[in-house]
Design a protein around this motif. Structure first.
Motif, PDB file in Angstrom:
ATOM      1  N   ALA A   1       0.791  -1.046   0.005  1.00 25.05           N
ATOM      2  CA  ALA A   1      -0.130   0.228  -0.149  1.00 25.05           C
ATOM      3  C   ALA A   1       0.907   1.261   0.093  1.00 25.05           C
ATOM      4  O   ALA A   1       0.701   2.007  -0.821  1.00 25.05           O
ATOM      5  N   LEU A   2       1.791   1.188   0.844  1.00 17.47           N
ATOM      6  CA  LEU A   2       3.043   2.464   0.894  1.00 17.47           C
ATOM      7  C   LEU A   2       3.539   2.655  -0.651  1.00 17.47           C
ATOM      8  O   LEU A   2       3.443   3.857  -1.174  1.00 17.47           O
ATOM      9  N   ALA A   3       3.804   1.585  -1.394  1.00 15.86           N
ATOM     10  CA  ALA A   3       4.448   1.399  -2.630  1.00 15.86           C
ATOM     11  C   ALA A   3       3.538   2.320  -3.580  1.00 15.86           C
ATOM     12  O   ALA A   3       3.667   3.014  -4.295  1.00 15.86           O
ATOM     13  N   ALA A   4       2.121   1.830  -3.522  1.00 21.64           N
ATOM     14  CA  ALA A   4       1.164   2.323  -4.206  1.00 21.64           C
ATOM     15  C   ALA A   4       1.040   3.543  -3.960  1.00 21.64           C
ATOM     16  O   ALA A   4       0.624   4.397  -4.986  1.00 21.64           O
ATOM     17  N   ILE A   5       0.744   4.192  -2.673  1.00 21.62           N
ATOM     18  CA  ILE A   5       0.675   5.492  -2.525  1.00 21.62           C
ATOM     19  C   ILE A   5       1.755   6.300  -2.977  1.00 21.62           C
ATOM     20  O   ILE A   5       1.498   7.225  -3.705  1.00 21.62           O
ATOM     21  N   ALA A   6       3.027   5.938  -2.655  1.00 16.95           N
ATOM     22  CA  ALA A   6       4.149   6.679  -3.132  1.00 16.95           C
ATOM     23  C   ALA A   6       4.139   6.826  -4.489  1.00 16.95           C
ATOM     24  O   ALA A   6       4.475   7.802  -5.241  1.00 16.95           O
ATOM     25  N   GLY A   7       4.072   5.806  -5.274  1.00 11.56           N
ATOM     26  CA  GLY A   7       4.199   5.580  -6.725  1.00 11.56           C
ATOM     27  C   GLY A   7       2.906   6.326  -7.347  1.00 11.56           C
ATOM     28  O   GLY A   7       3.266   6.894  -8.256  1.00 11.56           O
ATOM     29  N   SER A   8       1.701   6.382  -6.797  1.00 11.07           N
ATOM     30  CA  SER A   8       0.853   7.110  -7.301  1.00 11.07           C
ATOM     31  C   SER A   8       0.910   8.653  -7.408  1.00 11.07           C
ATOM     32  O   SER A   8       0.753   9.360  -8.345  1.00 11.07           O
ATOM     33  N   LEU A   9       1.324   9.072  -6.198  1.00  8.96           N
ATOM     34  CA  LEU A   9       1.941  10.412  -5.944  1.00  8.96           C
ATOM     35  C   LEU A   9       2.886  10.827  -6.952  1.00  8.96           C
ATOM     36  O   LEU A   9       2.776  11.987  -7.527  1.00  8.96           O
ATOM     37  N   PHE A  10       4.094  10.086  -7.194  1.00  9.36           N
ATOM     38  CA  PHE A  10       4.850  10.311  -7.972  1.00  9.36           C
ATOM     39  C   PHE A  10       4.370  10.180  -9.413  1.00  9.36           C
ATOM     40  O   PHE A  10       4.646  11.321 -10.174  1.00  9.36           O
ATOM     41  N   TYR A  11       3.584   9.382  -9.735  1.00 10.38           N
ATOM     42  CA  TYR A  11       3.074   9.572 -11.054  1.00 10.38           C
ATOM     43  C   TYR A  11       2.386  10.640 -11.264  1.00 10.38           C
ATOM     44  O   TYR A  11       2.183  11.457 -12.346  1.00 10.38           O
ATOM     45  N   GLY A  12       1.343  10.950 -10.216  1.00 11.17           N
ATOM     46  CA  GLY A  12       0.561  12.190 -10.401  1.00 11.17           C
ATOM     47  C   GLY A  12       1.233  13.572 -10.718  1.00 11.17           C
ATOM     48  O   GLY A  12       0.894  14.309 -11.071  1.00 11.17           O
ATOM     49  N   LEU A  13       2.391  13.636  -9.815  1.00 16.56           N
ATOM     50  CA  LEU A  13       3.164  14.770  -9.859  1.00 16.56           C
ATOM     51  C   LEU A  13       3.928  14.990 -11.353  1.00 16.56           C
ATOM     52  O   LEU A  13       3.876  16.066 -12.008  1.00 16.56           O
ATOM     53  N   VAL A  14       4.423  13.936 -11.890  1.00 21.68           N
ATOM     54  CA  VAL A  14       4.636  13.958 -13.356  1.00 21.68           C
ATOM     55  C   VAL A  14       3.799  14.250 -14.387  1.00 21.68           C
ATOM     56  O   VAL A  14       3.855  15.165 -15.037  1.00 21.68           O
TER      57      VAL A  14
END
Ligand SMILES: Nc1ncnc2c1ncn2[C@@H]1O[C@H](COP(=O)(O)OP(=O)(O)OP(=O)(O)O)[C@@H](O)[C@H]1O
Ligand SMILES: Nc1ncnc2c1ncn2[C@@H]1O[C@H](COP(=O)(O)OP(=O)(O)OP(=O)(O)O)[C@@H](O)[C@H]1O
Ligand SMILES: Cc1ncc(C[n+]2csc(CCO)c2C)c(N)n1
Ligand SMILES: [Mg+2]
Ligand SMILES: [Mg+2]
Lengths: 319, 281, 309, 309, 281
Positions: free
Chosen positions: A290-303
């Motif tokens: 879940a942590l990976a998913a949150i971090a990854g999604s935020l990262f993606y969202g930022l990009v």
């Protein structure tokens, strides 16, 4: 009836239904032995939720603020629905937690392990992923430029660039551990290798995307290679480059986590996942996921956000 | 192709060039160009001979597809001929291009969608390394000239077709090239704007003594603007008539369009154009 | 008409599991009326997960991992324990000056995690060394699959098995006298290794118990055969290795070393004393995330071994 | 000044020079040679210390030149020399029947088959998702965030679960591996295609609107052709990732065969050169696959009238 | 917006429509359209009122950027107005579009670059499900009409600007729509071709009784073709004059361009255009 009415009227009922089903699923005489009536109820909720969601997303709101709010609501509602299904099925059907823990269990584990999660996050995401991502994307980009600038190298380098494409993590991770040690640099190196190719391919394609007339204009100004690159070809290539940045944002995270399976100090998201799998603490494993998913999604969202700003002119943003 | 690579000294030394007159700005000999296509070659230009002296205003007129754009592109070194010789300002087109001898207005606006109109107009100035203040000033002036004041901050897709074309004209004028290659620049403009811009262009030409190569489909426009009119015919693209119109003078009022002199030239152009067509259909 | 049995191994195909391959290859299972499928394992396979998901009838696992699974809701029960002794040890380069466990303080040690770390943690707890990287403890690395960290001096000591990794270190050019080894068996923190585990509720079914009895008996026959013919057993293992990566030399040596660990009294019975020691070690491993928090109950059963005729 | 020459040009067309570039062999060779040179230098540098250590462990004193040559012949090098990898490649490809389990082509084939199946599934899934996202508003808003989240889930962590779950419903063999491969590779296709399918400019789309073309017609006649440059970059990235996915998927099935099994076994037994050979096998496979897609792209470009740059 | 959703019956029942004359093909009331841009709104159309009866040939003329394209786009349901009512063939523009009531020729050719010219012309026919043989036949005929025979297998970038525009005209004519919306279709064509196509278009109009909405910058062209001329002025785009030219008759020869009738109308158009401009600069 307009979409809003359907969505608006149904949504509260659906929410109530969810809560009721959750309470039911957890009640001792249903948990693990839910009957057909219960599943029929869940299916009905599914349908109602689909109708409600569809109504909501077809809504045309006047103010941009409300639209943005709705744009946020819909994925959240959809996600809540997925979690609801997951919880009800796992608890209702009594799926063993070593196969699939319930979201509620994952949530409580997540909340209880915040310090550990933070430590792992810093090690894996901040150190390995971010540094590897930046180096990987940059080097893919630079190689594409070099290959583009020097035709001789283009023909020699690009086929070899494809070569790097499929160096599998499993193969390079042990080698990187051997070269760069157990700590995060070896994971960053794996991320570099993984993110290099998507960036290379996309940049090369993007650099070829400028139209003839647009190039001719630059030629008529006797603009040099670099001027043409910066003023024409890179802007045209941006949608491609951002595709690579988006693909890489998730790839980097997977790469770093997987690389930690092959030797690491005793901290990191991949480390935690691998040892907790063996301890059968699947709730902790999923908390890390879940942590990976949150971090990854935020990262993606930022990009994606930066992309919207930088390529606003692209038809895909001009409806 | 070999000829176009000849050293620049050669142009001046050619026997047929009269030492009294200056070397021609554009000097074309036996030029041919064939586009190779999958289903056979297209003979776009065939044995074109043309000399344009400094300060002339030359209009090209001819049926659609006869090679006007191609000829301008060859002069601008955007297309390589298969045969013949060509010199621009005494050097090969590629040298002339690298020296930034000309400005090109394409048939389509070719604005960059990620730049505002103002930034599009300033693009050549940026490339030529002109200071920011000067760029602002020049783009302001040119946009005013083409009547786009107030649209500086818009993006190309927010402009109408004619407005985009005007922006591209402003862009080419902004850096004040000695040689102007204009490919149907006023095609999408209404009569009033067109007349206005025609007058402005003539004024500019008269004041700055630029050489202008101008493709148009409008016979009155061609006659009104030009000191020389080149009539072309298609497939293969050839020059079938070259009409001198310098006796109309350099300073022209819109009213001369009613004079018999004017109408006579217009008639000759129309005849040439018709002849070119008879060939076609 | 033979009974189907699927067994999930803990690791890749190698002489460590020779007994099962020999029994299959030599027809011992067939004689017993069994049709056995052997699923090789690997670093990413958790046998408890496989059996909980219905992917196997019986699994080979190490007891710490099995007990952890039991506490997490997968009721695994040990039905037989072919391995009597633990083969795990810590191998150090002699040049580091490590001679006794006391010298380990402040050193960098490679440890296998994934459920194999508990004996190590218990040992360190016994020695009073912290393992979280704080001062006065040891620095722990999660060791990968190979022995490179020792050779390349990234670690002072690494985990090895008597039958496998130790010999890889030797193959890499180390002489036995250039190495110092600490066997967990000798340090009193050994835990039970390769045992056979099944799901608890299945044992209520007498037919299943009978089937398992046949299976364990046939497997023991395989182990006995292997003890007597280690070289032939190694060949059989090689024949079953689909990856084609194993070498004959290494497998023969492994077979020989494995033979030293086996339970020889017959029938593969679990010794309750070994079990108690394992549980005690695990409970002593401590830390903030202990593998088991309380003494397990009913984690082994002699029903199957008792049913062997 | 007028000219009336009408003769057609008879001169040969002089624009073919650019087509002469045909062969990439020369440049590739030069770049490869450069890389090999750098590689040898790196091998010497990186293996230097290990070689000295090895000699000193064996108690031998060697001169610098002897060490220099020995760095290129280590059995467990940090970086093997190119010729060592080549020898291993030759040994495992040419010197061995393809059916042998020690043959690299055999393993490459195993991996390739799940790669292709996975790539097929992934392309299908990726395209379907992209089409849905582009056409259905509900899905664009609700699906995209979850697709992204799905891609951040570390595959190696859930691969075993996928294998176990699929195994328990009777799906084994090629398919589970292909699923993992598809799971990893659909994402680049979705991202690229969403961008590609929305890339037609407004006027091209308006034309379809004036015909009141159905969604399907706009898709086939406008969106899809317009998306080609994006689609192909997506496909190139996807096929490379799908190979990685197939290799990852080989681990939780017990790494029985395939390049993943070679890599794992090589790494498990410290056979560095075997790892490198398998890595090269994978990389060559990837290059061939990417090149095949590039070829397809060029063929398609031709029929779609793209001009050569 | 709400009004455009009214049932189609309403159009016929409107009080001001004379029961004797047929319902207008295009019926626009108080139409306004504002483009929202980052730096403030652009008032593209303001209070436009217009009724076009079946079979009329209406030309729109006005300064560049006055909203001609926008108006055609609103009629074609490609743009949503902010206010006012509009009916096309008695129904809302979107219904008319779905019914495929019209053919649209855009200001730019908008050919699909991956299709050959022939395939581009056949595109609408494919979409309308017309058989292959018939498609071939129709595209052949239309390409011949616009003088592009021999270029069927070429891709758009292999054509000159004018040829591309002609291809897009062939494409719109190929499916024979009742209502033709043409946005400067002949802008990039030379006089001869233009005259030819003008005559063809008039013939087609006379024969098939199509309704044509035609944007042009050429006053003679507008007067020559139209039964009604709409003069617009910019920012906000309004209609400033509607000139009836039906008394020139339906069958016109090129020669009528010299008649006083013709010149009178042309003069009035020019005056309107000039008035629109005074507003601008
Ligand atoms: N890139 C190309 N490849 C192949 N043929 C081409 C290419 N560009 C132009 N042609 C052909 O060359 C001929 C001349 O084209 P050109 O663009 O010069 O015409 P033009 O006189 O400018 O016409 P227009 O007035 O319509 O713009 C045409 O028949 C065209 O089909
Ligand atoms: N997408 C858009 N966004 C914002 N403003 C727009 C947009 N499209 C057009 N406009 C503005 O609307 C006005 C009318 O444009 P329109 O294209 O209708 O003009 P036009 O009469 O067709 O001009 P032309 O003869 O030059 O083609 C212009 O001022 C233009 O800047
Ligand atoms: C990731 C991982 N690393 C090491 C081991 C330890 N281990 C258990 S059995 C075995 C085979 C003996 O050679 C080994 C090495 C493990 N289980 N998982
Ligand atoms: Mg042209
Ligand atoms: Mg317009």
């Amino acid at each position: 009836m307009t979409g809003f009415h359907r969505g608006g009227i149904l949504a509260p009922f659906v929410l109530l239904g969810w809560i009721y089903a959750l309470i039911l699923a957890h009640s001792p005489n249903v948990a693990g032995q839910a009957g057909p009536v219960f599943w029929a109820f869940v299916s009905a909720l599914w349908l109602a939720a689909a109708v409600a969601l569809n109504g909501l997303s077809n809504l045309r709101l006047k103010t941009p603020g409300a639209r943005r709010f709705l744009g946020l609501c819909i994925p959240i509602l959809f996600g809540a629905f997925l979690f609801f299904l997951w919880e009800v099925i796992v608890v209702g059907a009594g799926v063993p937690s070593v196969l699939m823990p319930a979201p509620s269990a994952i949530g409580s584990r997540f909340a209880a392990s915040l310090p550990v999660l933070l430590e792992d996050f810093l090690q894996t995401f901040v150190k390995s992923v971010l540094s590897g991502y930046m180096i990987g994307c940059l080097s893919g980009f630079l190689v594409a430029i070099v290959a583009d600038r020097i035709p001789f190298l283009r023909r020699g380098l690009l086929p070899l660039g494809n070569f790097v494409a499929a160096l599998p993590v499993i193969g390079i991770a042990p080698i990187m551990v051997m070269w760069f040690g157990f700590d995060w640099p070896s994971k960053a190196a794996v991320v570099v290798v993984m993110t290099f190719f998507p960036m290379l391919v996309n940049t090369v394609a993007g650099l070829a995307a400028a139209g003839r007339l647009e190039r001719d204009l630059m030629r008529s100004y006797a603009a040099g290679y670099w001027t043409t690159l910066f003023k024409l070809r890179l802007p045209v290539a941006l949608p491609f480059i951002f595709n690579a940045l988006k693909i890489n944002s998730t790839l980097a995270l997977i790469g770093a986590i997987v690389a930690e399976f092959f030797g690491t100090p005793i901290v990191g998201m991949g480390f935690r996942i691998s040892i907790e799998v063996a301890r059968m603490s699947l709730d902790m494993v999923w908390a890390e996921i879940a942590l990976a998913a949150i971090a990854g999604s935020l990262f993606y969202g930022l990009v994606a956000l930066v992309e919207r700003g930088a390529t606003f002119w692209h038809p895909s943003y001009r409806t | 192709m070999g000829g176009s690579k000849a050293p620049s000294g050669l142009a001046a030394a050619r026997p047929e060039s009269d030492p009294a007159t200056p070397a021609p700005v554009v000097d074309i000999k036996d030029l041919s160009l064939t586009y190779e296509a999958a289903d056979g070659p297209v003979y776009a230009l065939s044995n074109v001979n043309l000399q344009i002296a400094e300060g002339e205003f030359v209009s090209f007129i001819g049926p659609s597809g006869c090679g006007k754009t191609t000829l301008l592109r060859v002069i601008a070194d955007l297309e390589q001929p298969n045969g013949g010789h060509i010199h621009v300002n005494g050097v090969s087109p590629s040298e002339a291009r690298v020296r930034r001898d000309y400005g090109f207005i394409f048939q389509a606006p070719a604005l960059y969608p990620w730049r505002t109109i103002q930034k599009n107009v300033e693009l050549p100035l940026e490339i030529f390394g002109i200071s920011k203040g000067e760029r602002r000033e020049r783009s302001r002036r040119q946009l005013e000239l083409v009547n786009l004041k107030g649209f500086e901050k818009k993006f190309p897709w927010q402009l109408s077709g004619g407005m985009q074309q005007r922006a591209s004209i402003a862009r080419a004028l902004s850096f004040d090239p000695r040689l102007l290659l204009m490919d149907e620049p006023f095609g999408a403009l209404d009569e009033i704007v067109r007349d206005h811009l025609n007058e402005q262009l003539l004024k500019l030409w008269d004041k700055t003594r630029k050489t202008v190569l101008f493709v148009t489909h409008s016979i009155p426009e061609a006659v009104f603007l030009s000191s020389m009119i080149v009539v072309m015919s298609p497939r293969p693209g050839r020059i079938i008539d070259i009409i001198d119109a310098s006796h109309l003078g350099r300073e022209r009022k819109l009213e001369i369009r009613e004079t018999p002199e004017f109408l006579k030239i217009a008639h000759r152009v129309r005849e040439g154009l018709r002849a070119g067509h008879s060939y076609d259909d | 008409q033979s009974d189907k049995v699927t067994i999930q191994l803990k690791w890749v195909t190698q002489a460590q599991f020779a007994g099962y391959y020999v029994a299959k290859d030599k027809g011992f299972y067939k004689e017993a009326g069994l049709d056995v499928t052997i699923k090789p394992g690997g670093p990413d396979i958790a046998p408890p997960q496989v059996i909980a998901g219905g992917g196997a009838d019986v699994v080979v696992d190490w007891m710490p991992s099995a007990l952890a699974a039991r506490e997490k809701g997968v009721p695994l029960v040990n039905i037989a324990q072919p391995f009597k002794k633990s083969g795990m040890m810590l191998t150090c380069r002699a040049e580091t000056g490590i001679k006794t466990p006391q010298d380990l303080k402040g050193r960098t040690l490679g440890v296998w995690f994934s459920g194999n770390e508990y004996p190590f943690l218990a040992w360190m707890a016994k020695l009073g060394y912290k393992t979280d990287g704080s001062a006065g403890g040891v620095k722990v690395l999660k060791q990968g699959f190979n022995v490179d960290p020792l050779i390349q001096k990234q670690a002072d000591c690494i985990s090895t098995m008597t039958y496998n990794e130790y010999w890889q270190v030797i193959d890499a050019g180390f002489k036995p006298e250039q190495l110092v080894v600490f066997k967990y068996e000798d340090q009193g923190v050994a835990t039970l290794e390769d045992g056979l585990y099944v799901m608890q509720d299945k044992l209520k079914d007498p037919a299943f118990v009978a089937k398992m009895a046949k299976f364990v008996a046939a497997s023991q026959k395989g182990w006995d055969y292997m003890r007597q013919n280690p070289d032939e057993a190694a060949k059989i293992v090689l024949d079953n290795d689909a990856s084609g990566a194993q070498t004959e030399k290494h497998q023969k040596r492994m077979a020989g070393e494995i033979a030293k660990l086996l339970e020889t009294s017959g029938k593969g019975k679990l010794d309750p004393a070994d079990y108690d020691r394992t549980v005690a070690t695990l409970l002593a491993s401590g830390g903030d995330a202990p593998v088991i928090t309380k003494k397990p109950d009913g984690a082994w059963s002699s029903a199957v071994t008792d049913a062997i005729k | 000044m007028t000219t009336e020459a009408v003769s057609l040009p008879t001169r040969p067309v002089a624009r073919k020079a650019s087509r002469l570039r045909g062969g990439n062999a020369g440049p590739v060779l030069v770049v490869v040679l450069a890389i090999v040179a750098i590689w040898y230098a790196a091998a010497i540098l990186m293996n230097w210390r290990g070689t000295i250590d090895a000699f000193s462990r064996a108690g031998e004193q060697r001169s610098a030149t002897e060490i220099l040559f020995a760095t290129m012949e280590q059995e467990r090098p940090i970086l093997p020399a190119p010729h060592q990898v080549l020898t291993e490649l030759k040994k495992t490809t040419l010197d061995m029947p393809v059916t042998s389990r020690r043959s690299l082509p055999f393993h490459a084939w195993v991996t390739l088959s799940s790669t292709l199946l996975g790539f097929g599934l992934g392309t299908l899934l990726g395209s379907v998702l992209a089409v849905l996202i582009v056409h259905v508003k509900t899905l664009e808003r609700s699906l995209m965030p979850w697709i992204i989240s799905s891609q951040t889930i570390p595959i190696l962590a859930i691969a075993p679960i996928i294998i176990v779950v699929l195994g328990s419903i009777g799906i084994t063999g090629l398919f589970p591996k292909a699923i993992i491969s598809a799971y990893l590779c659909f994402f680049p296709i979705t991202i690229s295609m969403v961008k590609g399918l929305t890339s037609p400019d407004p006027m091209q789309r308006d034309l379809m609107r004036t015909y009141s073309a159905s969604l399907a017609q706009s898709f086939w006649k406008l969106r899809l052709p317009a998306s080609m440059p994006y689609l192909f970059t997506g496909l190139k990235v996807a096929i490379a990732i799908s190979l990685v996915g197939a290799i990852v998927g080989e681990l939780p099935t017990g790494a029985q065969a395939g390049l993943g099994a070679r890599l794992l076994a090589g790494s498990y037994y410290g056979q560095t050169i075997q790892i490198w050979a398998a890595l090269f096998g994978a990389a060559i496979l990837a290059s061939v696959l990417v090149a095949a897609i590039g070829l397809l792209e060029r063929l398609l470009n031709k029929t779609m009238g793209a001009r050569s740059p």
